[in-house]
Design a protein around this motif. Structure first.
Motif, PDB file in Angstrom:
ATOM      1  N   LEU A 130      86.918  56.526  18.513  1.00  9.25           N
ATOM      2  CA  LEU A 130      87.379  56.316  19.873  1.00  9.25           C
ATOM      3  C   LEU A 130      87.440  57.616  20.653  1.00  9.25           C
ATOM      4  O   LEU A 130      87.450  58.707  20.072  1.00  9.25           O
ATOM      5  N   SER A 131      87.420  57.476  21.960  1.00 10.49           N
ATOM      6  CA  SER A 131      87.666  58.643  22.794  1.00 10.49           C
ATOM      7  C   SER A 131      88.294  58.163  24.087  1.00 10.49           C
ATOM      8  O   SER A 131      88.006  57.058  24.559  1.00 10.49           O
ATOM      9  N   LEU A 132      89.213  58.952  24.587  1.00 14.10           N
ATOM     10  CA  LEU A 132      89.834  58.599  25.866  1.00 14.10           C
ATOM     11  C   LEU A 132      90.122  59.861  26.656  1.00 14.10           C
ATOM     12  O   LEU A 132      90.508  60.877  26.097  1.00 14.10           O
ATOM     13  N   THR A 133      89.888  59.774  27.943  1.00 16.68           N
ATOM     14  CA  THR A 133      90.089  60.923  28.823  1.00 16.68           C
ATOM     15  C   THR A 133      90.803  60.491  30.086  1.00 16.68           C
ATOM     16  O   THR A 133      90.415  59.497  30.701  1.00 16.68           O
ATOM     17  N   THR A 134      91.838  61.219  30.431  1.00 17.82           N
ATOM     18  CA  THR A 134      92.470  60.991  31.730  1.00 17.82           C
ATOM     19  C   THR A 134      92.305  62.272  32.546  1.00 17.82           C
ATOM     20  O   THR A 134      92.222  63.354  31.981  1.00 17.82           O
ATOM     21  N   ARG A 135      92.257  62.109  33.834  1.00 20.80           N
ATOM     22  CA  ARG A 135      92.047  63.275  34.684  1.00 20.80           C
ATOM     23  C   ARG A 135      92.794  63.097  35.992  1.00 20.80           C
ATOM     24  O   ARG A 135      92.691  62.057  36.630  1.00 20.80           O
ATOM     25  N   ASP A 136      93.583  64.059  36.359  1.00 24.16           N
ATOM     26  CA  ASP A 136      94.137  64.036  37.706  1.00 24.16           C
ATOM     27  C   ASP A 136      94.521  65.439  38.154  1.00 24.16           C
ATOM     28  O   ASP A 136      94.571  66.383  37.369  1.00 24.16           O
ATOM     29  N   GLU A 137      94.760  65.531  39.435  1.00 15.52           N
ATOM     30  CA  GLU A 137      95.033  66.787  40.111  1.00 15.52           C
ATOM     31  C   GLU A 137      96.146  67.573  39.416  1.00 15.52           C
ATOM     32  O   GLU A 137      95.982  68.737  39.087  1.00 15.52           O
ATOM     33  N   SER A 138      97.272  66.919  39.114  1.00 20.98           N
ATOM     34  CA  SER A 138      98.441  67.650  38.637  1.00 20.98           C
ATOM     35  C   SER A 138      98.378  68.002  37.159  1.00 20.98           C
ATOM     36  O   SER A 138      98.963  68.988  36.733  1.00 20.98           O
ATOM     37  N   SER A 139      97.691  67.188  36.357  1.00 18.71           N
ATOM     38  CA  SER A 139      97.722  67.506  34.922  1.00 18.71           C
ATOM     39  C   SER A 139      96.349  67.839  34.355  1.00 18.71           C
ATOM     40  O   SER A 139      96.214  68.028  33.148  1.00 18.71           O
ATOM     41  N   GLY A 140      95.334  67.911  35.193  1.00 22.73           N
ATOM     42  CA  GLY A 140      94.025  68.314  34.708  1.00 22.73           C
ATOM     43  C   GLY A 140      93.366  67.257  33.830  1.00 22.73           C
ATOM     44  O   GLY A 140      93.626  66.075  33.977  1.00 22.73           O
ATOM     45  N   THR A 141      92.544  67.721  32.910  1.00 22.43           N
ATOM     46  CA  THR A 141      91.816  66.817  32.034  1.00 22.43           C
ATOM     47  C   THR A 141      92.492  66.765  30.678  1.00 22.43           C
ATOM     48  O   THR A 141      92.782  67.797  30.077  1.00 22.43           O
ATOM     49  N   PHE A 142      92.743  65.553  30.203  1.00 20.19           N
ATOM     50  CA  PHE A 142      93.410  65.358  28.923  1.00 20.19           C
ATOM     51  C   PHE A 142      92.537  64.422  28.107  1.00 20.19           C
ATOM     52  O   PHE A 142      92.278  63.292  28.529  1.00 20.19           O
ATOM     53  N   SER A 143      92.063  64.910  26.981  1.00 18.76           N
ATOM     54  CA  SER A 143      91.098  64.103  26.247  1.00 18.76           C
ATOM     55  C   SER A 143      91.388  64.096  24.751  1.00 18.76           C
ATOM     56  O   SER A 143      91.636  65.138  24.146  1.00 18.76           O
ATOM     57  N   LEU A 144      91.403  62.919  24.170  1.00 21.45           N
ATOM     58  CA  LEU A 144      91.592  62.774  22.730  1.00 21.45           C
ATOM     59  C   LEU A 144      90.414  61.997  22.187  1.00 21.45           C
ATOM     60  O   LEU A 144      89.988  61.002  22.786  1.00 21.45           O
ATOM     61  N   SER A 145      89.846  62.440  21.070  1.00 23.62           N
ATOM     62  CA  SER A 145      88.774  61.651  20.499  1.00 23.62           C
ATOM     63  C   SER A 145      88.783  61.822  18.993  1.00 23.62           C
ATOM     64  O   SER A 145      89.291  62.820  18.472  1.00 23.62           O
ATOM     65  N   GLY A 146      88.229  60.853  18.310  1.00 21.36           N
ATOM     66  CA  GLY A 146      88.221  60.984  16.863  1.00 21.36           C
ATOM     67  C   GLY A 146      87.711  59.758  16.153  1.00 21.36           C
ATOM     68  O   GLY A 146      87.331  58.764  16.779  1.00 21.36           O
ATOM     69  N   SER A 147      87.666  59.869  14.845  1.00 30.12           N
ATOM     70  CA  SER A 147      87.260  58.713  14.058  1.00 30.12           C
ATOM     71  C   SER A 147      88.002  58.726  12.730  1.00 30.12           C
ATOM     72  O   SER A 147      88.330  59.781  12.194  1.00 30.12           O
ATOM     73  N   ILE A 148      88.321  57.537  12.236  1.00 32.37           N
ATOM     74  CA  ILE A 148      88.891  57.425  10.898  1.00 32.37           C
ATOM     75  C   ILE A 148      88.247  56.243  10.178  1.00 32.37           C
ATOM     76  O   ILE A 148      87.748  55.303  10.807  1.00 32.37           O
ATOM     77  N   ARG A 149      88.263  56.313   8.863  1.00 29.19           N
ATOM     78  CA  ARG A 149      87.669  55.249   8.050  1.00 29.19           C
ATOM     79  C   ARG A 149      88.639  54.917   6.913  1.00 29.19           C
ATOM     80  O   ARG A 149      89.227  55.815   6.324  1.00 29.19           O
ATOM     81  N   ARG A 150      88.847  53.637   6.656  1.00 28.99           N
ATOM     82  CA  ARG A 150      89.758  53.231   5.583  1.00 28.99           C
ATOM     83  C   ARG A 150      89.165  52.049   4.811  1.00 28.99           C
ATOM     84  O   ARG A 150      88.311  51.330   5.340  1.00 28.99           O
ATOM     85  N   GLN A 151      89.696  51.847   3.601  1.00 22.91           N
ATOM     86  CA  GLN A 151      89.223  50.723   2.789  1.00 22.91           C
ATOM     87  C   GLN A 151      90.394  49.853   2.356  1.00 22.91           C
ATOM     88  O   GLN A 151      91.513  50.338   2.215  1.00 22.91           O
ATOM     89  N   MET A 152      90.131  48.567   2.182  1.00 25.25           N
ATOM     90  CA  MET A 152      91.182  47.640   1.767  1.00 25.25           C
ATOM     91  C   MET A 152      90.551  46.617   0.823  1.00 25.25           C
ATOM     92  O   MET A 152      89.451  46.126   1.085  1.00 25.25           O
ATOM     93  N   ASN A 153      91.229  46.330  -0.295  1.00 24.90           N
ATOM     94  CA  ASN A 153      90.737  45.341  -1.264  1.00 24.90           C
ATOM     95  C   ASN A 153      91.741  44.214  -1.413  1.00 24.90           C
ATOM     96  O   ASN A 153      92.934  44.471  -1.557  1.00 24.90           O
ATOM     97  N   MET A 154      91.270  42.963  -1.381  1.00 24.08           N
ATOM     98  CA  MET A 154      92.172  41.812  -1.494  1.00 24.08           C
ATOM     99  C   MET A 154      91.497  40.699  -2.270  1.00 24.08           C
ATOM    100  O   MET A 154      90.270  40.575  -2.270  1.00 24.08           O
ATOM    101  N   ASP A 155      92.339  39.872  -2.920  1.00 25.44           N
ATOM    102  CA  ASP A 155      91.863  38.629  -3.536  1.00 25.44           C
ATOM    103  C   ASP A 155      92.499  37.476  -2.792  1.00 25.44           C
ATOM    104  O   ASP A 155      93.711  37.475  -2.570  1.00 25.44           O
ATOM    105  N   PHE A 156      91.681  36.521  -2.398  1.00 29.23           N
ATOM    106  CA  PHE A 156      92.225  35.361  -1.669  1.00 29.23           C
ATOM    107  C   PHE A 156      91.654  34.077  -2.256  1.00 29.23           C
ATOM    108  O   PHE A 156      90.524  34.077  -2.768  1.00 29.23           O
TER     109      PHE A 156
END
Lengths: 256, 312
Positions: free
Chosen positions: A176-202
């Motif tokens: 994901l990545s997200l960016t906000t921008r405005d006059e008073s607080s400038g540019t604020f941007s966070l981005s990244g990726s994560i990966r996880r695994q899950m095992n289940m029996d149903f």
């Protein structure tokens, strides 16, 4: 290969596509390893028969064509492209339908595609994809984001049924990545990726779709939470270490 | 970006990359390293390249660029202070001025250390008139940085008009603040950089300030998440005696930096319920978990919604 993965772990997520193509050109003999271990932002194509967009990935690709989950046809057309069995295609259609509603409820927009195929050990694999553009120019309903994207890839390996029970192994990636921008607080941007695994029996009595869906829903909530709380939280802690906010109080007190 | 195309062309396995292309790729990875991580990136680049000669070419070009962009600080060999690696203090590729101690440090960019130090020559330093303003401002900024940044390093340079001998001419100072935190054992690194350009306009008896602040953080335990934030601002004050200028300039800097930190905090506080929600909600619009057990019902409801939708 280890060094290449090390580089991918450090390079800025917004550069991940450039970084991957750079590594592919440096290490051509590792290309299949790289492509399978490095997740890339999802691409979209329009199914010309149905007039609906679908998501591209390794799992619906054959040669240079991609199969649409809506028409089951390859784009651009491919004579003998691989297709799932009739029975699995039925489940795939249903999954696409239901997942569209799931996606609408959580994402309020975006695109989703589900692909399924048989694997060697009598089970099958399903891949659930979601792509959302949350920017104010895209489908961000609240209009806070200058730029915002969420790509989710869920791959579930479903084992063969044994005494009414099946094993599900889910591997999920969110980018994901997200960016906000405005006059008073400038540019604020966070981005990244994560990966996880899950095992289940149903028990399969309620159906594979129900079991897979629950796992994905739980996983997505977990990933969203850890991005929000843990990952973004850690970068915030870092900012506070660089310049502790207690100083805000010290400076403001004499003024008031 | 032209570089991107270059990589894409090279992605055909049959096509062997030229040495020049390999160096460009290596440099790209190095200069794009997150704060405090270029040494780790260099290690990986070295094993990916498997060519010492190309590796040495790439690092010798990339490290100076990275060190200057990140305004890294290096301890002087006699431990009398730290020198900032920045274009403002750059005399040549390996020599950097430390205005506070009036010394010139020789730097090994790749090892990121200071190897030697020598007294600055007179022509490398500002005139006594300018030095009075520079020195007074430096003293105030040191106090401010010590209270605001636990690991902050600062320096004040004269970047225009350093030979002005007395009133009647314009000159310009630059205040640089660089704070870095590296904790690889916690998978977290970050840096804060502020550059303040301070123009002393003699004819108008005004001082004009322009600032760029850049904050970056990287957290990479089982993932890779990066923060990039930057902000620009302007302000002005009146031309006074060196000491009074120093105090009013430092107050302006303190004010804007404090405000900016507060706005960063604000951006973080807005995340969970507003900003992030435009990507994915915590709960569905229905506010209950998705009814997977009853997908037939969902399909029916959906048909109804569709009908209502078309009825609108």
């Amino acid at each position: 290969m280890e060094a290449a993965m090390g580089l991918m772990r450090r390079i800025h997520p917004k550069h991940s596509e450039t970084a991957l193509s750079a590594l592919l050109s440096l290490l051509p003999h590792h290309s299949s390893d790289l492509l399978s271990q490095v997740d890339q932002p999802l691409q979209v194509l329009c199914d010309v028969d149905i007039g609906k967009e679908f998501i591209l990935c390794e799992y619906n690709r054959d040669a240079d064509s991609y199969r649409s989950p809506w028409s089951n046809k390859y784009h651009p057309p491919l004579e003998d492209g691989q297709l799932p069995s009739v029975e699995l295609r039925k489940l795939e259609l249903e999954a696409n339908d239901v997942f569209t509603i799931y996606r609408d409820q959580y994402y309020e927009g975006g695109i989703s595609s589900v692909y399924m195929w048989e694997d060697e050990n009598e089970g099958f694999v399903a891949c659930f994809l979601i792509k959302k553009d949350g920017s104010k120019a895209g489908q961000g309903r609240r209009g806070y984001l200058e730029e915002g994207s969420w790509d989710a890839i869920h791959v579930i390996e479903v084992g063969p049924e044994d005494e009414g029970i099946a094993h599900y192994c889910l591997t999920s990636t969110v980018m994901l990545s997200l960016t906000t921008r405005d006059e008073s607080s400038g540019t604020f941007s966070l981005s990244g990726s994560i990966r996880r695994q899950m095992n289940m029996d149903f028990a399969v009595a309620e159906g594979h779709l129900c079991n897979m869906g629950r796992m994905i829903e739980e996983m997505e909530s977990k990933l969203r939470n850890s991005l929000d709380q843990v990952y973004f939280g850690k970068t915030r802690e870092m900012v506070c270490m660089l310049r502790p906010p207690s100083e805000v109080l010290q400076v403001r007190l004499p003024d008031s | 970006m032209a570089e991107d195309e270059e990589y894409e062309e090279g992605s055909e396995p049959e096509e062997e990359l030229s040495d020049k292309q390999k160096i460009e790729i290596a440099k790209w990875f190095l200069t794009n390293s997150p704060p405090g991580e270029i040494q780790y990136v260099a290690k990986d680049v070295r094993s990916v390249l498997t060519d010492e000669h190309l590796y040495n070419m790439a690092v010798s070009e990339a490290f100076p660029i990275y060190n200057k962009t990140h305004i890294i600080s290096l301890e002087l060999p006699d431990k009398s202070g730290d020198v900032l690696i920045t274009t403002y203090g750059e005399l040549n590729e390996t020599e950097y001025l430390d205005p506070r101690t009036a010394q010139v440090a020789t730097v090994d960019h790749v090892k990121q250390v200071c190897t030697e130090v020598r007294p600055a020559m007179d022509e490398e330093l500002p005139s006594p008139y300018i030095e009075e303003f520079r020195c007074a401002l430096d003293a105030e900024i040191i106090k401010y940085v010590a209270e605001a940044y636990p690991k902050g390093i600062c320096s004040v340079y004269c970047i225009n008009g350093k030979d002005v001998e007395g009133p009647g001419s314009d000159f310009e100072l630059a205040v640089l603040i660089s704070a870095a935190r590296h904790s690889p054992q916690n998978f977290c690194n970050g840096s804060w950089r502020s550059i303040w350009n301070v123009e002393f306009k003699d004819d108008m008896q005004m001082i004009e300030l322009r600032c760029t602040m850049q904050v970056g953080a990287h957290y990479f335990e089982e993932g890779n998440v990066q923060l990039d934030a930057n902000h620009e601002c302007k302000d002005s004050t009146i031309f006074q005696s060196p000491d009074d200028c120093a105090i009013s300039i430092t107050n302006i800097i303190r004010h804007h930096e404090t405000e900016y930190l507060a706005s960063l905090e604000g951006s973080y506080l807005n995340l969970p319920d507003t900003t992030f929600k435009d990507l994915r909600r915590k709960l569905p619009v229905t506010r209950t978990l998705f009814p997977w057990h009853n997908t037939l019902q969902i399909s029916l409801n959906r048909d109804i919604t569709k009908e209502i939708g078309t009825g609108k």
